[in-house]
Design a protein around this motif. Structure first.
Motif, PDB file in Angstrom:
ATOM      1  N   ASP A 225      -9.743   6.095   9.007  1.00 18.23           N
ATOM      2  CA  ASP A 225      -8.627   5.347   8.440  1.00 18.23           C
ATOM      3  C   ASP A 225      -8.254   4.226   9.397  1.00 18.23           C
ATOM      4  O   ASP A 225      -8.266   4.400  10.626  1.00 18.23           O
ATOM      5  N   PRO A 226      -7.908   3.069   8.842  1.00 18.87           N
ATOM      6  CA  PRO A 226      -7.535   1.950   9.716  1.00 18.87           C
ATOM      7  C   PRO A 226      -6.223   2.248  10.425  1.00 18.87           C
ATOM      8  O   PRO A 226      -5.374   2.988   9.917  1.00 18.87           O
ATOM      9  N   PRO A 227      -6.044   1.659  11.593  1.00 15.04           N
ATOM     10  CA  PRO A 227      -4.786   1.843  12.298  1.00 15.04           C
ATOM     11  C   PRO A 227      -3.635   1.174  11.542  1.00 15.04           C
ATOM     12  O   PRO A 227      -3.843   0.206  10.807  1.00 15.04           O
TER      13      PRO A 227
ATOM     14  N   HIS B 268      -0.727  -5.872   5.939  1.00 17.40           N
ATOM     15  CA  HIS B 268      -0.445  -7.214   5.418  1.00 17.40           C
ATOM     16  C   HIS B 268      -1.670  -8.138   5.486  1.00 17.40           C
ATOM     17  O   HIS B 268      -1.669  -9.208   4.909  1.00 17.40           O
ATOM     18  N   LEU B 269      -2.706  -7.719   6.182  1.00 20.20           N
ATOM     19  CA  LEU B 269      -3.911  -8.539   6.331  1.00 20.20           C
ATOM     20  C   LEU B 269      -5.087  -8.048   5.500  1.00 20.20           C
ATOM     21  O   LEU B 269      -5.925  -8.845   5.097  1.00 20.20           O
ATOM     22  N   ALA B 270      -5.154  -6.758   5.298  1.00 23.87           N
ATOM     23  CA  ALA B 270      -6.373  -6.189   4.699  1.00 23.87           C
ATOM     24  C   ALA B 270      -6.020  -5.344   3.474  1.00 23.87           C
ATOM     25  O   ALA B 270      -4.963  -4.733   3.404  1.00 23.87           O
ATOM     26  N   GLU B 271      -6.937  -5.332   2.541  1.00 22.43           N
ATOM     27  CA  GLU B 271      -6.821  -4.436   1.400  1.00 22.43           C
ATOM     28  C   GLU B 271      -7.851  -3.325   1.551  1.00 22.43           C
ATOM     29  O   GLU B 271      -8.909  -3.532   2.131  1.00 22.43           O
ATOM     30  N   ARG B 272      -7.518  -2.161   1.071  1.00 28.62           N
ATOM     31  CA  ARG B 272      -8.453  -1.017   1.117  1.00 28.62           C
ATOM     32  C   ARG B 272      -9.365  -1.070  -0.086  1.00 28.62           C
ATOM     33  O   ARG B 272      -8.933  -1.438  -1.169  1.00 28.62           O
TER      34      ARG B 272
END
Length: 127
Positions: A115-117, A122-126
Motif C-alpha cells: 500500500d502506498p504511504p 492528492h497526487l495519485a489515483e489507485r
C-alpha cells in the motif's frame, strides 16, 4: 546474435519454454555458464544444470504470460504476468545474450505489492 528481432525471439522462446516446461528447448537457449540472479533475495545460481534444477523444482503450478518485451541486439527486458493459482504478480526479467545467441545472464525482479504511504492521495489515483 546480430539483430534485435533474434534477441526478441530468444526472449519469447525463453518464456514459452518455461511455461510449457519444455526443458530440452529451454536448455538449448541457455549458456552452459549462465548466471541467474534474484536481487530481492540476494541469490545467485551459476550454471545451466543448477538453473534448470531451480526451475524444475520451483513450487506450485506457476504460469507465465508476456505483457511486454523490449529488446536490442544483446539484451531483452520482459514484463511478465506470473500466476500461481489465483495469485498474480508482475515480474521483470532482464536477459543478456552472448555473441553465439545463448542467454548468458538472467536477472529476475519480483516486486512485492504494498500500500502506498499516506500523504500523496492528492497526487495519485489507485488502480
Amino acid at each position: 546474435m546480430d539483430t534485435t528481432e533474434e534477441t526478441r525471439r530468444t526472449a519469447l522462446d525463453y518464456v514459452e519454454s518455461l511455461e510449457r516446461r519444455d526443458w530440452p528447448r529451454w536448455e538449448a537457449l541457455i549458456a552452459e555458464d549462465v548466471v541467474y540472479e534474484l536481487p530481492q533475495s540476494r541469490e545467485r545460481i551459476r550454471g545451466r544444470a543448477k538453473f534448470l534444477q531451480f526451475n524444475v523444482e520451483y513450487p506450485g503450478d506457476w504460469h507465465l504470460d508476456v505483457r511486454r518485451v523490449v529488446a536490442d541486439r544483446r539484451n531483452a527486458a520482459l514484463w511478465l504476468d506470473v500466476r500461481v493459482g489465483d495469485d498474480h504478480v508482475d515480474a521483470c526479467v532482464w536477459l543478456e545474450i552472448g555473441t553465439d545467441g545463448a542467454i548468458t545472464k538472467v536477472t529476475d525482479y519480483w516486486p512485492e505489492a504494498y500500500d502506498p504511504p499516506a500523504g500523496r492521495e492528492h497526487l495519485a489515483e489507485r488502480y
